[in-house]
Design a protein around this motif. Structure first.
Motif, PDB file in Angstrom:
ATOM      1  N   VAL A  65       0.739  -1.327   0.057  1.00  0.00           N
ATOM      2  CA  VAL A  65       0.017  -0.020  -0.109  1.00  0.00           C
ATOM      3  C   VAL A  65       0.957   1.244   0.102  1.00  0.00           C
ATOM      4  N   CYS A  66       0.541   2.288  -0.616  1.00  0.00           N
ATOM      5  CA  CYS A  66       1.087   3.526  -0.454  1.00  0.00           C
ATOM      6  C   CYS A  66       0.837   4.123   0.731  1.00  0.00           C
ATOM      7  N   GLU A  67       1.265   5.552   0.976  1.00  0.00           N
ATOM      8  CA  GLU A  67       0.878   6.276   2.005  1.00  0.00           C
ATOM      9  C   GLU A  67      -0.290   6.635   2.408  1.00  0.00           C
ATOM     10  N   CYS A  68      -1.355   6.445   1.241  1.00  0.00           N
ATOM     11  CA  CYS A  68      -2.749   6.708   1.644  1.00  0.00           C
ATOM     12  C   CYS A  68      -3.409   5.199   2.396  1.00  0.00           C
ATOM     13  N   GLY A  69      -2.549   4.152   2.124  1.00  0.00           N
ATOM     14  CA  GLY A  69      -3.205   3.012   2.897  1.00  0.00           C
ATOM     15  C   GLY A  69      -2.501   2.516   4.030  1.00  0.00           C
ATOM     16  N   ASN A  70      -1.311   2.969   4.279  1.00  0.00           N
ATOM     17  CA  ASN A  70      -0.613   2.454   5.135  1.00  0.00           C
ATOM     18  C   ASN A  70      -1.240   2.888   6.579  1.00  0.00           C
ATOM     19  N   VAL A  71      -1.755   3.856   6.724  1.00  0.00           N
ATOM     20  CA  VAL A  71      -2.046   4.451   7.975  1.00  0.00           C
ATOM     21  C   VAL A  71      -3.301   3.826   8.334  1.00  0.00           C
ATOM     22  N   PRO A  72      -4.370   3.530   7.604  1.00  0.00           N
ATOM     23  CA  PRO A  72      -5.344   2.496   8.287  1.00  0.00           C
ATOM     24  C   PRO A  72      -4.917   0.996   8.622  1.00  0.00           C
ATOM     25  N   VAL A  73      -4.056   0.657   7.803  1.00  0.00           N
ATOM     26  CA  VAL A  73      -3.377  -0.936   8.221  1.00  0.00           C
ATOM     27  C   VAL A  73      -2.934  -0.807   9.533  1.00  0.00           C
ATOM     28  N   ALA A  74      -1.967   0.354   9.729  1.00  0.00           N
ATOM     29  CA  ALA A  74      -1.162   0.446  11.081  1.00  0.00           C
ATOM     30  C   ALA A  74      -2.150   0.688  12.083  1.00  0.00           C
ATOM     31  N   ARG A  75      -3.145   1.524  11.776  1.00  0.00           N
ATOM     32  CA  ARG A  75      -4.237   1.771  12.898  1.00  0.00           C
ATOM     33  C   ARG A  75      -4.981   0.545  13.349  1.00  0.00           C
ATOM     34  N   ARG A  76      -5.184  -0.607  12.182  1.00  0.00           N
ATOM     35  CA  ARG A  76      -6.018  -1.663  12.594  1.00  0.00           C
ATOM     36  C   ARG A  76      -4.855  -2.588  13.365  1.00  0.00           C
ATOM     37  N   LEU A  77      -3.474  -2.755  12.904  1.00  0.00           N
ATOM     38  CA  LEU A  77      -2.622  -3.457  13.714  1.00  0.00           C
ATOM     39  C   LEU A  77      -2.582  -2.926  15.107  1.00  0.00           C
ATOM     40  N   ILE A  78      -2.851  -1.826  15.331  1.00  0.00           N
ATOM     41  CA  ILE A  78      -2.602  -1.352  16.688  1.00  0.00           C
ATOM     42  C   ILE A  78      -3.685  -1.795  17.538  1.00  0.00           C
ATOM     43  N   MET A  79      -5.095  -1.639  16.898  1.00  0.00           N
ATOM     44  CA  MET A  79      -6.068  -2.010  17.595  1.00  0.00           C
ATOM     45  C   MET A  79      -6.367  -3.292  17.979  1.00  0.00           C
ATOM     46  N   GLN A  80      -5.400  -4.149  16.960  1.00  0.00           N
ATOM     47  CA  GLN A  80      -5.581  -5.675  17.230  1.00  0.00           C
ATOM     48  C   GLN A  80      -4.533  -6.119  18.140  1.00  0.00           C
ATOM     49  N   GLY A  81      -3.806  -5.021  18.874  1.00  0.00           N
ATOM     50  CA  GLY A  81      -2.893  -5.790  19.991  1.00  0.00           C
ATOM     51  C   GLY A  81      -1.353  -6.008  19.470  1.00  0.00           C
ATOM     52  N   VAL A  82      -1.148  -5.369  18.194  1.00  0.00           N
ATOM     53  CA  VAL A  82       0.248  -5.710  17.570  1.00  0.00           C
ATOM     54  C   VAL A  82       1.119  -4.794  18.483  1.00  0.00           C
ATOM     55  N   PRO A  83       2.346  -5.179  18.863  1.00  0.00           N
ATOM     56  CA  PRO A  83       3.355  -4.468  19.493  1.00  0.00           C
ATOM     57  C   PRO A  83       3.601  -3.008  18.715  1.00  0.00           C
ATOM     58  N   LEU A  84       3.790  -1.923  19.323  1.00  0.00           N
ATOM     59  CA  LEU A  84       3.732  -0.578  18.875  1.00  0.00           C
ATOM     60  C   LEU A  84       5.074  -0.631  17.919  1.00  0.00           C
ATOM     61  N   PRO A  85       6.263  -1.183  18.101  1.00  0.00           N
ATOM     62  CA  PRO A  85       7.245  -1.294  17.101  1.00  0.00           C
ATOM     63  C   PRO A  85       7.039  -1.603  15.972  1.00  0.00           C
ATOM     64  N   VAL A  86       6.207  -2.803  15.941  1.00  0.00           N
ATOM     65  CA  VAL A  86       5.988  -3.280  14.593  1.00  0.00           C
ATOM     66  C   VAL A  86       4.856  -2.443  13.906  1.00  0.00           C
ATOM     67  N   ALA A  87       3.868  -2.088  14.138  1.00  0.00           N
ATOM     68  CA  ALA A  87       3.125  -1.112  13.593  1.00  0.00           C
ATOM     69  C   ALA A  87       3.886   0.183  13.374  1.00  0.00           C
ATOM     70  N   ILE A  88       4.765   0.802  14.031  1.00  0.00           N
ATOM     71  CA  ILE A  88       5.334   1.791  13.506  1.00  0.00           C
ATOM     72  C   ILE A  88       6.230   1.467  12.275  1.00  0.00           C
ATOM     73  N   GLY A  89       6.795   0.510  12.500  1.00  0.00           N
ATOM     74  CA  GLY A  89       7.918  -0.074  11.557  1.00  0.00           C
ATOM     75  C   GLY A  89       7.134  -0.143   9.976  1.00  0.00           C
ATOM     76  N   PHE A  90       6.001  -0.842  10.225  1.00  0.00           N
ATOM     77  CA  PHE A  90       5.000  -0.868   8.917  1.00  0.00           C
ATOM     78  C   PHE A  90       4.601   0.476   8.293  1.00  0.00           C
ATOM     79  N   LEU A  91       4.196   1.275   9.432  1.00  0.00           N
ATOM     80  CA  LEU A  91       3.618   2.696   8.980  1.00  0.00           C
ATOM     81  C   LEU A  91       4.812   3.455   8.474  1.00  0.00           C
ATOM     82  N   ILE A  92       6.087   3.478   8.657  1.00  0.00           N
ATOM     83  CA  ILE A  92       7.086   4.187   7.992  1.00  0.00           C
ATOM     84  C   ILE A  92       7.563   3.607   6.907  1.00  0.00           C
ATOM     85  N   ALA A  93       7.875   2.244   6.902  1.00  0.00           N
ATOM     86  CA  ALA A  93       8.335   1.702   5.575  1.00  0.00           C
ATOM     87  C   ALA A  93       7.480   1.273   4.633  1.00  0.00           C
TER      88      ALA A  93
END
Length: 330
Positions: A65-93
């Motif tokens: 996904v591009c920068e338009c789609g990574n934020v909703p995915v990262a949001r869902r990762l965090i809400m599902q209980g994924v560790p913050l480093p994983v979600a932030i790593g995905f959000l940025i990269a």
């Protein structure tokens, strides 16, 4: 009149080169809405901060996904209980470290493969470091928006029947009211969709992303063409040849133009003859991480103070890495 003709020709050439990759990226990311089993993914992410941040940075290969789609995915990762480093790593990269973007970068810079390699490498390094830094934040509720923090509390330990991570990838496209409504009423679970609902989901996502990203692509191509043809050549050369000022200029341009990472390599290619390699990398690395559009989207997840720290750390790391390229690689 000749300048206008040259600008229009460059504008059309940029569009012709970029549109196929935009279409491919939108179609693939839309199809992945129904193809990725995120439950397996969430169950196997590492808990170690370094490995978690690096793994999150690499998940973009699965969620292109591009920068338009990574934020909703990262949001869902965090809400599902994924560790913050994983979600932030995905959000940025994720907007850079995915096969569509890597391919489009290779097409644009096939005669300079180091640009392709360093773009991916720098994105992984920056995302991993930022993810590790934020791993020391023990109380994630302090940096998350209330609706997201509430979702992390409600998340079930087991991920059976969890909603697709890519659902709602266009949650900001419907306007502020729609975004607020969806942010405060995000379902943690939902029944399995029928094939007809899946097809409708893919089609709706394609239409909405093309409507959003197509406009950004046209605007970005027009700006690139105007800068190249209307700006005095002497000014472009003076800015582009400086090892420090060229990086600053391209980072500012990347943050303000908000062009999609799927096609930003073609925008950068138009400056390849006059700007340093480090500045081109600064544009290609920093733009997908932070631009005006993505910062607005991130406000739906993080509080402003957290976004400021994300922005500051990523900016410094991008500048240092690309400055090294200008002095030691170019």
């Amino acid at each position: 009149m000749e300048q206008l003709n040259n600008a229009f020709t460059l504008f059309l050439s940029l569009l012709v080169e970029a549109i196929p990759f935009l279409l491919l990226g939108v179609m693939l990311s839309s199809i992945l809405l129904i193809c990725i089993d995120e439950r397996w993914l969430l169950a196997h992410v590492p808990k170690n901060p370094v490995l978690g941040a690096f793994t999150g940075s690499c998940i973009g290969f699965l969620f292109p996904v591009c920068e338009c789609g990574n934020v909703p995915v990262a949001r869902r990762l965090i809400m599902q209980g994924v560790p913050l480093p994983v979600a932030i790593g995905f959000l940025i990269a994720a907007p850079t470290v995915n096969p569509i973007v890597i391919w489009s970068t290779w097409i644009a810079f096939h005669d300079r493969p180091e640009i392709v390699v360093l773009r991916v490498l720098f994105s992984l390094i920056i995302a991993t470091i930022v993810g590790c830094i934020f791993s020391v934040q023990t109380d994630v509720k302090a940096i998350l928006q209330p609706a997201i923090a509430l979702g992390t509390i409600r998340a079930e330990p087991k991920l059976n029947n969890s909603v697709s991570l890519l659902d709602g990838g266009d949650f900001m496209l419907g306007g502020a009211g729609t975004a607020t409504k969806r942010m405060t009423q995000i379902p943690i679970q939902q029944p399995k969709r029928s094939w007809r609902a899946n097809v409708n989901l893919v089609i709706d996502n394609i239409v909405q992303e093309l409507r959003e990203l197509g406009g950004v692509l046209i605007l970005g191509s027009a700006v690139a063409a105007a800068i190249q043809t209307l700006t005095p050549r002497e000014l472009i050369v003076s800015l582009g040849s400086g090892p420090i000022i060229s990086i600053i200029v391209m980072m500012i341009l990347a943050g303000s133009i908000s062009i999609c990472s799927t096609v930003d390599s073609f925008f950068a290619l138009s400056f390849a003859a006059t700007f340093t390699s480090g500045s081109l990398l600064a544009f290609l690395v920093f733009g997908p991480m932070f631009d005006l559009k993505s910062i607005g989207l991130m406000l739906s997840i993080f509080k402003p103070k957290a976004i400021f720290y994300l922005f500051a750390i990523a900016t410094q790391l991008t500048f240092l890495l690309t400055l090294f390229v200008n002095f030691h690689v170019s």
